[in-house]
Design a protein around this motif. Sequence first.
Motif, PDB file in Angstrom:
ATOM      1  N   SER A   1       0.865  -1.180   0.000  1.00  0.00           N
ATOM      2  CA  SER A   1       0.000   0.000   0.000  1.00  0.00           C
ATOM      3  C   SER A   1       0.899   1.226   0.000  1.00  0.00           C
ATOM      4  O   SER A   1       2.121   1.113   0.184  1.00  0.00           O
ATOM      5  CB  SER A   1      -0.921   0.019   1.221  1.00  0.00           C
ATOM      6  OG  SER A   1      -0.202   0.389   2.375  1.00  0.00           O
ATOM      7  N   ASN A   2       0.313   2.394  -0.192  1.00  0.00           N
ATOM      8  CA  ASN A   2       1.119   3.614  -0.182  1.00  0.00           C
ATOM      9  C   ASN A   2       1.024   4.333   1.158  1.00  0.00           C
ATOM     10  O   ASN A   2       1.380   5.505   1.267  1.00  0.00           O
ATOM     11  CB  ASN A   2       0.694   4.545  -1.315  1.00  0.00           C
ATOM     12  CG  ASN A   2      -0.690   5.126  -1.100  1.00  0.00           C
ATOM     13  OD1 ASN A   2      -1.563   4.463  -0.535  1.00  0.00           O
ATOM     14  ND2 ASN A   2      -0.901   6.361  -1.546  1.00  0.00           N
ATOM     15  N   SER A   3       0.551   3.637   2.183  1.00  0.00           N
ATOM     16  CA  SER A   3       0.301   4.295   3.468  1.00  0.00           C
ATOM     17  C   SER A   3       1.562   4.894   4.083  1.00  0.00           C
ATOM     18  O   SER A   3       1.499   5.906   4.782  1.00  0.00           O
ATOM     19  CB  SER A   3      -0.333   3.304   4.447  1.00  0.00           C
ATOM     20  OG  SER A   3       0.512   2.188   4.648  1.00  0.00           O
ATOM     21  N   GLN A   4       2.721   4.277   3.818  1.00  0.00           N
ATOM     22  CA  GLN A   4       3.948   4.803   4.425  1.00  0.00           C
ATOM     23  C   GLN A   4       4.551   5.946   3.627  1.00  0.00           C
ATOM     24  O   GLN A   4       5.496   6.593   4.089  1.00  0.00           O
ATOM     25  CB  GLN A   4       4.977   3.691   4.575  1.00  0.00           C
ATOM     26  CG  GLN A   4       5.382   3.020   3.268  1.00  0.00           C
ATOM     27  CD  GLN A   4       6.359   1.898   3.509  1.00  0.00           C
ATOM     28  OE1 GLN A   4       7.446   2.097   4.045  1.00  0.00           O
ATOM     29  NE2 GLN A   4       5.976   0.683   3.128  1.00  0.00           N
TER      30      GLN A   4
ATOM     31  N   ASN B   1       2.340   8.342   1.822  1.00  0.00           N
ATOM     32  CA  ASN B   1       1.294   9.268   1.386  1.00  0.00           C
ATOM     33  C   ASN B   1       1.313  10.608   2.109  1.00  0.00           C
ATOM     34  O   ASN B   1       0.398  11.405   1.973  1.00  0.00           O
ATOM     35  CB  ASN B   1      -0.096   8.615   1.495  1.00  0.00           C
ATOM     36  CG  ASN B   1      -0.454   8.231   2.921  1.00  0.00           C
ATOM     37  OD1 ASN B   1       0.311   8.497   3.845  1.00  0.00           O
ATOM     38  ND2 ASN B   1      -1.605   7.588   3.081  1.00  0.00           N
ATOM     39  N   GLU B   2       2.353  10.850   2.897  1.00  0.00           N
ATOM     40  CA  GLU B   2       2.611  12.156   3.476  1.00  0.00           C
ATOM     41  C   GLU B   2       4.048  12.536   3.168  1.00  0.00           C
ATOM     42  O   GLU B   2       4.884  11.669   2.906  1.00  0.00           O
ATOM     43  CB  GLU B   2       2.367  12.146   4.990  1.00  0.00           C
ATOM     44  CG  GLU B   2       0.915  11.876   5.371  1.00  0.00           C
ATOM     45  CD  GLU B   2       0.713  11.894   6.880  1.00  0.00           C
ATOM     46  OE1 GLU B   2       1.742  11.941   7.611  1.00  0.00           O
ATOM     47  OE2 GLU B   2      -0.450  11.859   7.319  1.00  0.00           O
TER      48      GLU B   2
ATOM     49  N   GLN C   1       7.724  13.003   3.145  1.00  0.00           N
ATOM     50  CA  GLN C   1       8.803  12.329   3.848  1.00  0.00           C
ATOM     51  C   GLN C   1      10.054  13.202   3.815  1.00  0.00           C
ATOM     52  O   GLN C   1      10.389  13.786   2.789  1.00  0.00           O
ATOM     53  CB  GLN C   1       9.117  10.983   3.173  1.00  0.00           C
ATOM     54  CG  GLN C   1       7.921  10.100   2.912  1.00  0.00           C
ATOM     55  CD  GLN C   1       7.368   9.508   4.185  1.00  0.00           C
ATOM     56  OE1 GLN C   1       8.091   8.861   4.939  1.00  0.00           O
ATOM     57  NE2 GLN C   1       6.091   9.730   4.441  1.00  0.00           N
TER      58      GLN C   1
ATOM     59  N   GLU D   1      -4.525   6.491  -5.779  1.00  0.00           N
ATOM     60  CA  GLU D   1      -5.894   6.133  -5.430  1.00  0.00           C
ATOM     61  C   GLU D   1      -6.073   4.623  -5.343  1.00  0.00           C
ATOM     62  O   GLU D   1      -7.163   4.138  -5.082  1.00  0.00           O
ATOM     63  CB  GLU D   1      -6.864   6.732  -6.454  1.00  0.00           C
ATOM     64  CG  GLU D   1      -6.879   8.259  -6.447  1.00  0.00           C
ATOM     65  CD  GLU D   1      -7.869   8.829  -7.444  1.00  0.00           C
ATOM     66  OE1 GLU D   1      -8.478   8.028  -8.197  1.00  0.00           O
ATOM     67  OE2 GLU D   1      -8.028  10.066  -7.470  1.00  0.00           O
TER      68      GLU D   1
ATOM     69  N   ASN E   1      -3.881   0.705  -4.262  1.00  0.00           N
ATOM     70  CA  ASN E   1      -2.739   0.157  -3.543  1.00  0.00           C
ATOM     71  C   ASN E   1      -1.549   0.020  -4.476  1.00  0.00           C
ATOM     72  O   ASN E   1      -1.696  -0.378  -5.640  1.00  0.00           O
ATOM     73  CB  ASN E   1      -3.081  -1.212  -2.957  1.00  0.00           C
ATOM     74  CG  ASN E   1      -3.977  -1.114  -1.737  1.00  0.00           C
ATOM     75  OD1 ASN E   1      -3.979  -0.098  -1.043  1.00  0.00           O
ATOM     76  ND2 ASN E   1      -4.736  -2.160  -1.471  1.00  0.00           N
TER      77      ASN E   1
END
Length: 294
Positions: free
Chosen positions: A26-29, A31-32, A34, A79, A81
């Motif tokens: 996923s792109n959860s790590q 998506n903010e 860095q 939008e 994974n």
Amino acid sequence: MLDKSTFTLINPQNGNLAFKLSTFDSNSQFNEIQRLNYFSLIWIQKGKGIVTADFSDNPFEEDNLFAFSPYQPFMLASEENIEGVALHFHPEFFCIYKHQAEISANGILFNNIFKPPYVTLDESSKSTLEMVVGQIRTEIQNPELSQYELLVSYLKIFLITATRLKNQQQPDEDFLGSTDAKEPYILQNLKNYIELHFKSKHSASDYADLLNITPKALAKITKNHFNKTLTDLISERIIIEAKRELYLTNKAVKEIAFELGYEDEHYFSRFFKNNAEVSPQIYRDTVGFARGMT
């Protein structure tokens, strides 16, 4: 698709990351924004989206390989994974500047804000990198004789493969897109100047003079881009070099200090301790990847 797993080597002296291999689904790590204190190689194996890095947004897709330098701001937005492999390494573990003559990654794969921060892998490169990732995964789980040397060798193969491909796909030319902004030039030159002169020029005003810009204006640009002061950036580069000399050589602290532009060993030792939280001698006595991993 590679197994979902993470393998990490930790700096035993400060507990910080030294070398890490992981897979993600996923792109959860990412998506903010860095701002990591290590180099990052991120291989997208499935999915697409938008990468924000430095001054521009670029679309990315399957088989794009990103290369980000320490403290370079970036974010991956998607939008869907995304799946892939991430390889992180701290400059203390392997410094691309120190090994520029061997791998030529600086200015091509890393630290070139005029070109997109990624390369598109072809089938041959994918095959090579898959093999290298497999070797790294195996070796990182076996802390035996010469583990550090083997991991660095695999990392070099990874970097050289990607650098050659990027040089083929994005030959050296004036890549500015549609922007006429001066900041990309200033930041690129600042990075180059710090790398060239950090041993002899230690003040922010030195670099403002080299760039023909006022110290106040340069401070603002540096703070906005790196979220750090210019003095911080210079100090971090000096400390990285000092640490490498302390654990990779038998040079006296006084000699290392002199090579880094400090005539007063005691002043250098205070500077080192303020930035590394331990004295040069204690650092040498308690840490050293080249010793701890062999």
